[in-house]
Design an enzyme around this catalytic site. Structure first.
Site, PDB file in Angstrom:
ATOM      1  N   HIS A 159       0.830  -1.204   0.000  1.00  0.00           N
ATOM      2  CA  HIS A 159       0.000   0.000   0.000  1.00  0.00           C
ATOM      3  C   HIS A 159       0.863   1.252   0.000  1.00  0.00           C
ATOM      4  O   HIS A 159       2.052   1.221   0.334  1.00  0.00           O
ATOM      5  CB  HIS A 159      -0.942   0.008   1.211  1.00  0.00           C
ATOM      6  CG  HIS A 159      -0.295   0.401   2.506  1.00  0.00           C
ATOM      7  ND1 HIS A 159      -0.023   1.713   2.839  1.00  0.00           N
ATOM      8  CD2 HIS A 159       0.129  -0.336   3.565  1.00  0.00           C
ATOM      9  CE1 HIS A 159       0.530   1.763   4.040  1.00  0.00           C
ATOM     10  NE2 HIS A 159       0.648   0.530   4.504  1.00  0.00           N
ATOM     11  N   CYS A 160       0.245   2.357  -0.409  1.00  0.00           N
ATOM     12  CA  CYS A 160       0.841   3.680  -0.257  1.00  0.00           C
ATOM     13  C   CYS A 160      -0.196   4.512   0.482  1.00  0.00           C
ATOM     14  O   CYS A 160      -0.743   4.066   1.483  1.00  0.00           O
ATOM     15  CB  CYS A 160       1.273   4.257  -1.604  1.00  0.00           C
ATOM     16  SG  CYS A 160       0.005   4.200  -2.891  1.00  0.00           S
ATOM     17  N   ALA A 161      -0.487   5.711   0.024  1.00  0.00           N
ATOM     18  CA  ALA A 161      -1.533   6.500   0.676  1.00  0.00           C
ATOM     19  C   ALA A 161      -2.904   6.108   0.142  1.00  0.00           C
ATOM     20  O   ALA A 161      -3.789   5.690   0.882  1.00  0.00           O
ATOM     21  CB  ALA A 161      -1.278   7.989   0.478  1.00  0.00           C
TER      22      ALA A 161
END
Length: 271
Positions: A159-161
């Protein structure tokens, strides 16, 4: 470590504090296999996961959560929740100093500032440039991720943001490495546009037009998943290294043996 349980990629939970979650299981490869369900997941950040979200994530048998956010993202959103028995690995794919003023403008800027920065093709051009840069400048990071997946880090969640750009590129690279069809990679990437998956745009401006239709239209290139963005990443691999195979061998330092291990970790066995 939690025990892995069978997980159907067709089952999509309703998570309240985690956006854009999905299992990439079921995607087809060019040689007739499929990604195994319950091995590789993607999402937005886990900082706001509810207790129910955490309970669901705890059933997935995760070994590793790869968090591609930088320090600025983590300061803004908070750290991921801790999942018992799961290793959290932070591998920033962007520098918090890069574009800091730009993203401050996105959050705080008035309409004239947004027009100047994003009108016409400026917003989309910026996103395409960022996708190209992640591919060319973050080869060591992607090498680290793929080597980890090949060895012992699955089931894994990336994941990232928003779970769209940095995670989207990283998922695409992993899927390309094991031979998933490009059309299938793109179709999965574009799922991030579904209303219930999209990152919630937040602006601190209190002006009357802070969230007006024109502002939302100007911001849309930044928060959309667009095929042109992902294709720019693929095109950059081709133009820089000549082929995906050379990219994986020369840039990501993946041997044929490691790629076979990766296929064994992520793909269903041949019938």
């Amino acid at each position: 470590m939690t025990q892995e349980i069978p997980h159907s990629p067709s089952t999509e939970p309703e998570l309240t504090g985690v956006r854009n979650f999905r299992d990439v299981g079921g995607l087809p490869t060019v040689d007739g296999l499929r990604v195994r369900g319950g091995r590789l997941f993607r999402s937005g950040h886990l900082a706001h996961a509810s207790a129910a979200d955490a309970a669901f994530l705890g059933t997935l048998g995760l070994h590793t959560v790869f968090d591609f956010r930088n320090a600025g993202d983590q300061k803004l959103e908070g750290p991921d929740i801790a999942l018992p028995g799961v290793r959290n690995v932070n591998i920033p794919l962007t520098d918090p100093a890069d574009g800091a003023e730009f993203w401050k403008m996105v959050r705080d800027g008035d309409l004239d500032e947004l027009r100047a920065a994003l009108s016409g093709t400026r917003g989309a051009d910026r996103m395409i440039a960022s996708y190209r840069e992640v591919v060319t400048q973050r080869t060591a990071e992607h090498s680290r991720v793929l080597h980890a997946l090949a060895e012992d880090s699955v089931p894994a969640l990336m994941h990232c943001a928003a779970g769209k750009d940095r995670a989207g590129i990283s998922i695409a690279v992993a899927l390309l490495a094991v031979g998933v069809e490009r059309d299938a990679i793109e179709a999965d990437y574009l799922k991030s546009n579904a209303p219930h998956r999209r990152y919630a745009v937040r602006r601190t401006s209190t002006s009357a037009d802070a969230m007006s239709p024109e502002v939302m239209e100007l911001l849309s290139p930044l928060f959309d998943a667009r095929a042109d963005y992902l294709r720019a990443a693929f095109d950059t691999i081709e133009s820089t290294w000549g082929s995906p195979d050379r990219y994986f061998r020369d840039a990501l330092k993946l041997t044929d043996e490691t790629r076979e291990k990766l296929r064994g970790q992520l793909l269903e066995s041949a019938a």
